[in-house]
Write an enzyme that holds these catalytic residues in place. Structure first.
Site, PDB file in Angstrom:
ATOM      1  N   GLY B 131       0.823  -1.214   0.000  1.00 21.71           N
ATOM      2  CA  GLY B 131       0.000   0.000   0.000  1.00 21.71           C
ATOM      3  C   GLY B 131       0.848   1.252   0.000  1.00 21.71           C
ATOM      4  CB  SER B 133       0.010   4.812  -5.372  1.00 22.43           C
ATOM      5  OG  SER B 133       1.252   4.714  -6.005  1.00 22.43           O
ATOM      6  CD  GLU B 248       8.139  -1.917  -5.362  1.00 25.01           C
ATOM      7  OE1 GLU B 248       8.162  -1.563  -4.168  1.00 25.01           O
ATOM      8  OE2 GLU B 248       7.306  -1.525  -6.180  1.00 25.01           O
TER       9      GLU B 248
END
Lengths: 324, 379
Positions: B131, B133, B248
């Site tokens: 979570g 944006s 990421e």
């Protein structure tokens, strides 16, 4: 890097930084000889450094970084390939030969001989694979220059004594250019970043403009790709077979030259286009290196051909088998 | 100056065995009815396949055995990832949990939360989403406004996340939330671990331009969390979340989304294509070879405990640019009937449509280039 490689880096970086693009063979070659640098890839038993191709990468890359105008990588490669031939003096390499090799005698021409005025011997690709080592005694040199004003001569041989060796000097020449492109791009990038930080327009440094930042960030990616390609190729040479990697690496480095040189010149504006400014010794070498020892089309055809011949089911398996 | 720190890479000795294991598994299980599912495959969820990988010991590979992991090396894990992506295996369900949520929980999570979630992630049964944006916090992530307010020992969440990939499959979310009232920008943020079935949490689909369902809106309406849900240190959320971005951004999924398209191209054109297709294939293979070295080199640096943030960003930017360019290059080089039901046009058609997202997800190209510029020392 191991400790020896750190020492090699430090020593060569200092030497090449001092010599740079204005060094000449007549004046400065003794400094290279003094360090024994041309024996980098000869076994220690024969009085050499016993270096690996990854060690060679350090030296070759720094020659590109400092736009060194001495044919050090070429002499290193030539010495290695000619080690069993009993030849003395400075050797160099060439990118092509046309002619006949019969009974240890070569008649024909050799093209793209790197800074070969005064060279004792030349190692050139043989027409049917491998390489030939040619003594320059009695042969005729026709001078020619690349874009950076460095000799890329044509030689005519008539029954010259020649030795055949199995190693492929065209591949090794391509490795030298990949390493030099990696170094040259990093140098041009460093200059561009400094210039963008220093030069002010509209009341602020160029570095503050997003368009400039984005262009130099793209350039950084290309420089990074060329450096990684050079390392991957050096590792493959150390493993013993780099037929695949040399094609992949030279092609990738060549493509980085296009983006990198245009970005460097764009960042520098008009001053970077002048004779007095130090960008052109790097960029003119980069433009030359892109074509030398195989341009984009050559290596793309070689690599594409390999992959197509092996077939789709082997593509990923062959790629990963290179490092497993 | 050397922008990209690169060391000679040594691949694990047992790499070939591991590849064989994954290839056998893929050969047995990966036969999608629609060839489009072989592309962009880390957005294709198949819980059954995820469980199969879990049973084979190929998830949570680097995690401690105590939490269901297998204590393998990061480069062994890297080999498994690249094999799965190269084959177009449907890894979307577990991808985020395996890549970062489990790792983050083990690093920062309360012991209770680790026990609750991590072993299921390693079994391929528990999936996760991220979570970050919000409607007014996209590239400008520090503008997040979803709030966590203290309530007794625990917390109450209110607000909204958007573009949340995999929220509809996920059991759990790690979110970046404003935990200090009145705080600004990147101060006063914390990370929380949130069960997706918590009362007050709703997920609404957002369909992409192909009609595909990958991302979602997630609403928090008085969602109550226990004290254990705070991840790491209160107020350190920004630092923790940006450190997570190296994980990421650096993975092989950032350049391998389209590899199956290249493989299919090689198959479709056969043994004697035109010179222009031959050189195009050479060019794409050269790029793939280079990106693989770059991506693995970053993985190796992370494995040694370094944080190669600049290198990771460069790899993502180059990788995205490559995988985004490939479909258009292939379309330009090969005459294709995009209405045909052959594998190449189906895969190509799908990638032409979804590839614009490649330089958006995980940080837009513009943001990445800004990070690289700062890393270069442009002031």
């Amino acid at each position: 890097m191991n400790e020896q490689q750190h020492m090699l880096t430090e020593m060569v970086d200092g030497l090449f930084a001092g010599l740079g693009p204005s060094a000449t063979i007549e004046k400065n070659w003794p400094q290279i000889e003094e360090l024994g640098l041309t024996t980098l890839l000869l076994p220690e038993a024969d009085g050499g450094f016993g270096g690996s191709w990854q060690d060679a990468l350090i030296v070759f890359r720094l020659s590109g970084y400092h736009a060194l105008s001495l044919p050090v990588p070429e002499a290193v490669i030539a010495a290695r390939l000619a080690s069993g031939c009993g030849l003395q003096g400075r050797g160099t390499i060439a990118s092509r030969s046309d002619g006949r090799l019969e009974g240890g005698r070569f008649t024909g021409t050799v093209h793209g001989a790197v800074q070969s005025a005064g060279a004792a011997y030349i190692v050139a690709p043989a027409t049917d694979g491998g390489s030939i080592v040619l003594s320059t005694e009695g042969a005729q040199r026709k001078p020619a220059n690349n874009l950076a004003g460095e000799g890329r001569d044509v030689w005519a041989f008539d029954g010259a004594s020649a030795f055949a060796v199995t190693e492929d000097v065209f591949e090794l020449g391509a490795f030298a250019r990949v390493a030099q492109i990696a170094g040259g791009l990093d140098a041009a990038l460093g200059m561009s970043v400094s210039y963008a930080n220093d030069r002010k327009q509209f009341g602020r440094p160029l570095a503050k403009f997003q368009a400039v930042q984005q262009s130099l960030a793209t350039f950084a990616g290309e420089a990074a790709a060329a450096n990684c390609a050079a390392m991957g190729l050096a590792q493959a040479l150390d493993r013993g077979n780099a037929d695949y990697e040399v094609a992949a690496a030279k092609l990738r480095a060549n493509r980085a030259v296009g983006v990198g040189t245009s970005s460097a010149h764009q960042a520098h504006g008009a001053i970077g286009f002048t004779k007095e400014y130090d960008l052109h010794p790097i960029t003119r070498r980069l433009w030359s290196a892109r074509s030398e020892f195989g341009g984009d089309s050559h290596w793309a055809t070689v690599l594409g051909g390999k992959v197509i011949t092996a077939g789709a089911h082997r593509f990923w398996a062959d790629l990963t088998a290179l490092t497993d | 100056m050397q922008t990209f720190a690169i060391e000679a890479l040594s691949w694990p000795k047992q790499g070939a065995d591991l590849r064989r294991q994954v290839r056998d598994l893929v050969a047995e299980h990966v036969h999608p009815a629609n060839p489009a599912d072989l592309t962009n495959c880390w957005a294709v969820a198949d819980p059954k396949f995820s469980r199969t990988l879990g049973q084979a010991g190929l998830l949570g590979m680097t995690w401690p055995k105590e939490y269901g992991g297998h204590e393998r090396s990061p480069l062994e894990r890297y080999i498994v990832l690249e094999e799965l992506l190269a084959a177009g295996a449907p890894v979307g369900a577990h991808w985020i949990a395996d890549r970062q949520t489990g790792t983050l929980l083990l690093r920062y999570g309360h012991e209770e939360e680790r026990r609750r979630w991590v072993p299921g992630m390693a079994r391929g049964e528990i999936y996760a989403c991220i979570g970050l944006s919000e409607p007014n916090a996209g590239s400008d992530l520090a503008a997040v406004r979803t709030t966590a307010r203290r309530d007794g020992d625990g917390w109450v969440l209110d607000g909204q996340k958007v573009w949340t990939t995999n929220a509809h499959n996920a059991h759990v979310m790690i979110a970046l939330i404003r935990s200090e009232e009145g705080s600004e920008r990147n101060a006063g943020l914390s990370q929380f671990i949130i069960p997706m079935d918590a009362p007050g949490l709703t997920v609404r689909p957002i369909y992409d331009l192909t009609g595909g369902h990958d991302f979602n809106e997630v609403f928090f309406d008085g969602v109550r969390l226990p004290a254990t849900a705070l991840l790491g240190v209160e107020g350190e959320g920004w630092k923790q979340a940006t450190a997570e971005l190296s994980l990421e951004r650096s993975g092989p999924e950032r350049y391998l989304s389209c590899l199956t398209l290249l493989t299919e191209l090689i198959r479709a054109v056969g043994p004697s294509p035109s010179d222009s297709i031959r050189t195009l294939i050479g060019q794409l293979v050269s790029e793939t070879w280079t990106l693989r070295l770059m991506s693995a080199s970053v993985a190796a640096q992370i494995a040694q405990g370094q944080d190669p943030a600049l290198e990771a960003t460069i790899v993502k930017d180059l990788g995205n640019s490559f995988e985004q360019a490939m479909p258009a290059l292939i379309q330009a080089a090969v005459e294709t009937d995009l209405a045909s039901d052959a594998a190449l046009p189906i895969m190509l058609g799908h990638l032409l449509q979804v590839s614009p997202s490649f330089s958006l997800r995980g940080g837009t190209r513009e943001i990445l280039k800004g990070i690289i510029a700062r890393g270069l020392g442009l002031r």
